[in-house]
Design a protein around this motif. Structure first.
Motif, PDB file in Angstrom:
ATOM      1  N   PRO A   1     -11.314  65.194 -14.077  1.00 25.04           N
ATOM      2  CA  PRO A   1     -10.401  65.816 -15.037  1.00 25.04           C
ATOM      3  C   PRO A   1     -10.720  67.297 -15.257  1.00 25.04           C
ATOM      4  CG  PRO A   1     -11.172  63.695 -15.858  1.00 25.04           C
ATOM      5  CD  PRO A   1     -11.985  64.011 -14.648  1.00 25.04           C
ATOM      6  N   VAL A   2      -9.689  68.108 -15.261  1.00 30.68           N
ATOM      7  CA  VAL A   2      -9.850  69.553 -15.434  1.00 30.68           C
ATOM      8  C   VAL A   2     -10.588  69.875 -16.726  1.00 30.68           C
ATOM      9  CG1 VAL A   2      -8.585  71.712 -15.787  1.00 30.68           C
ATOM     10  CG2 VAL A   2      -7.810  70.096 -14.043  1.00 30.68           C
ATOM     11  N   GLU A   3     -10.307  69.120 -17.779  1.00 28.57           N
ATOM     12  CA  GLU A   3     -10.891  69.434 -19.090  1.00 28.57           C
ATOM     13  C   GLU A   3     -12.404  69.214 -19.149  1.00 28.57           C
ATOM     14  OE1 GLU A   3      -9.052  65.229 -19.426  1.00 28.57           O
ATOM     15  OE2 GLU A   3      -8.559  67.159 -18.493  1.00 28.57           O
ATOM     16  N   HIS A   4     -12.973  68.540 -18.156  1.00 29.92           N
ATOM     17  CA  HIS A   4     -14.411  68.317 -18.145  1.00 29.92           C
ATOM     18  C   HIS A   4     -15.189  69.482 -17.527  1.00 29.92           C
ATOM     19  CE1 HIS A   4     -13.904  63.641 -18.412  1.00 29.92           C
ATOM     20  NE2 HIS A   4     -13.665  64.263 -19.552  1.00 29.92           N
TER      21      HIS A   4
ATOM     22  N   LEU B   1     -19.221  63.488 -21.727  1.00 25.08           N
ATOM     23  CA  LEU B   1     -17.987  64.176 -21.340  1.00 25.08           C
ATOM     24  C   LEU B   1     -16.846  63.798 -22.275  1.00 25.08           C
ATOM     25  CD1 LEU B   1     -18.183  63.797 -17.452  1.00 25.08           C
ATOM     26  CD2 LEU B   1     -18.323  65.947 -18.726  1.00 25.08           C
ATOM     27  N   GLU B   2     -16.722  62.509 -22.551  1.00 25.33           N
ATOM     28  CA  GLU B   2     -15.639  62.032 -23.426  1.00 25.33           C
ATOM     29  C   GLU B   2     -15.792  62.544 -24.850  1.00 25.33           C
ATOM     30  OE1 GLU B   2     -15.931  57.844 -22.849  1.00 25.33           O
ATOM     31  OE2 GLU B   2     -14.890  57.881 -20.902  1.00 25.33           O
ATOM     32  N   ALA B   3     -17.038  62.814 -25.257  1.00 19.36           N
ATOM     33  CA  ALA B   3     -17.287  63.349 -26.602  1.00 19.36           C
ATOM     34  C   ALA B   3     -17.161  64.872 -26.644  1.00 19.36           C
ATOM     35  CB  ALA B   3     -18.670  62.928 -27.074  1.00 19.36           C
ATOM     36  N   GLY B   4     -16.907  65.485 -25.495  1.00 18.84           N
ATOM     37  CA  GLY B   4     -16.788  66.942 -25.440  1.00 18.84           C
ATOM     38  C   GLY B   4     -18.105  67.670 -25.581  1.00 18.84           C
TER      39      GLY B   4
ATOM     40  N   LEU C   1     -20.410  67.992 -23.021  1.00 21.27           N
ATOM     41  CA  LEU C   1     -20.954  68.343 -21.717  1.00 21.27           C
ATOM     42  C   LEU C   1     -19.868  68.990 -20.863  1.00 21.27           C
ATOM     43  CD1 LEU C   1     -23.522  68.033 -19.886  1.00 21.27           C
ATOM     44  CD2 LEU C   1     -22.491  65.909 -19.049  1.00 21.27           C
ATOM     45  N   SER C   2     -20.248  70.015 -20.105  1.00 22.56           N
ATOM     46  CA  SER C   2     -19.322  70.670 -19.178  1.00 22.56           C
ATOM     47  C   SER C   2     -19.875  70.582 -17.762  1.00 22.56           C
ATOM     48  CB  SER C   2     -19.135  72.149 -19.548  1.00 22.56           C
ATOM     49  OG  SER C   2     -18.505  72.277 -20.796  1.00 22.56           O
ATOM     50  N   LEU C   3     -18.986  70.356 -16.810  1.00 30.52           N
ATOM     51  CA  LEU C   3     -19.355  70.237 -15.405  1.00 30.52           C
ATOM     52  C   LEU C   3     -19.108  71.549 -14.669  1.00 30.52           C
ATOM     53  CD1 LEU C   3     -17.649  66.806 -14.608  1.00 30.52           C
ATOM     54  CD2 LEU C   3     -20.021  67.195 -15.343  1.00 30.52           C
TER      55      LEU C   3
ATOM     56  N   PRO D   1     -11.007  73.936 -10.878  1.00 31.32           N
ATOM     57  CA  PRO D   1     -10.246  72.696 -10.767  1.00 31.32           C
ATOM     58  C   PRO D   1      -8.749  72.871 -10.897  1.00 31.32           C
ATOM     59  CG  PRO D   1     -11.286  72.815 -12.907  1.00 31.32           C
ATOM     60  CD  PRO D   1     -11.790  73.991 -12.122  1.00 31.32           C
ATOM     61  N   THR D   2      -8.326  73.982 -11.480  1.00 32.60           N
ATOM     62  CA  THR D   2      -6.877  74.212 -11.616  1.00 32.60           C
ATOM     63  C   THR D   2      -6.262  74.694 -10.300  1.00 32.60           C
ATOM     64  OG1 THR D   2      -7.169  76.493 -12.368  1.00 32.60           O
ATOM     65  CG2 THR D   2      -7.134  74.770 -14.046  1.00 32.60           C
ATOM     66  N   ARG D   3      -7.070  75.310  -9.451  1.00 36.64           N
ATOM     67  CA  ARG D   3      -6.584  75.838  -8.170  1.00 36.64           C
ATOM     68  C   ARG D   3      -7.038  75.008  -6.981  1.00 36.64           C
ATOM     69  NH1 ARG D   3      -8.644  81.842  -8.180  1.00 36.64           N
ATOM     70  NH2 ARG D   3      -7.603  81.836  -6.160  1.00 36.64           N
ATOM     71  N   GLY D   4      -8.052  74.147  -7.194  1.00 35.56           N
ATOM     72  CA  GLY D   4      -8.533  73.295  -6.118  1.00 35.56           C
ATOM     73  C   GLY D   4      -9.309  74.023  -5.059  1.00 35.56           C
TER      74      GLY D   4
END
Length: 201
Positions: free
Chosen positions: A12-15, A169-172, A174-176, A193-196
């Motif tokens: 997921p991009v948000e991670h 990650l689900e708790a917000g 941690l960032s990857l 991740p938005t551009r791949g």
């Protein structure tokens, strides 16, 4: 680095975090970042960063490899990763590949290398077939670069299969980050991740 195939991963991009996470907190002295790098990288991997010394907890393992949650063994790096999280308030995880990775090149050339057969089997299953199908027209060097980029992302995906990572990650909390270092220039590319694709920091 060339455009990568979005369909090969479920991240997921948000991670994801960005390089700005480190630029904005460049004076941080807390050990809040775990870097998982390749044991074939000669220099200290965290030297490529603009973070202060001591901020990174560094683990080096063959090709930065991480076993998924359903595939543990005594050679896995996950115990070291769990230790880092138990001892420090880790907010960022970086999987760091590098363009001169002799481990990946050796796995391709010598499939029966003693001592790494289990790790390589995981590599072959998750990587070689997928990359060859996704990038059928690539030259040898372009194929290697695609393998290194994709392998870095596959390890991030394996990491996310572990419950203690998924919960953070689900708790917000941690960032990857996925980085690839050019061994000739020391320039760092980070996955967007938005551009791949991987783009220079």
């Amino acid at each position: 680095m060339n455009q990568l195939d979005f369909s090969l991963h479920h991240l997921p991009v948000e991670h994801f975090g960005t390089a700005n996470d480190f630029l904005a907190s460049s004076n941080c002295i807390e050990r809040d970042t775990l870097m998982i790098a390749c044991s074939d990288q000669g220099v200290a991997p965290d030297h490529v960063s603009f973070a202060k010394p001591g901020r990174f907890f560094v683990i080096q393992h063959l090709a930065s490899s991480i076993r998924p949650a359903n595939d543990r063994d005594e050679k896995s790096a996950i115990a070291d990763i769990e230790f880092a999280f138990s001892q420090h308030r880790i907010k960022h995880v970086i999987i760091c590949g590098h363009t001169g990775c002799g481990v990946i090149r050796n796995w391709i050339r010598c499939p029966d290398t003693p001592g790494v057969s289990g790790i390589r089997a995981c590599f072959e299953k998750s990587m070689l077939k997928s990359v060859d199908q996704a990038y059928p027209g690539h030259s040898d060097e372009d194929r290697i670069n695609a393998l290194i980029g994709e392998h870095t992302l596959f390890q991030l995906q394996h990491l996310c299969s572990h419950a203690f990572i998924r919960h953070k990650l689900e708790a917000g909390k941690l960032s990857l980050h996925a980085w690839v270092v050019n061994d000739n220039t020391a320039r760092v590319s980070a996955y967007d991740p938005t551009r791949g694709c991987f783009t220079f920091i």
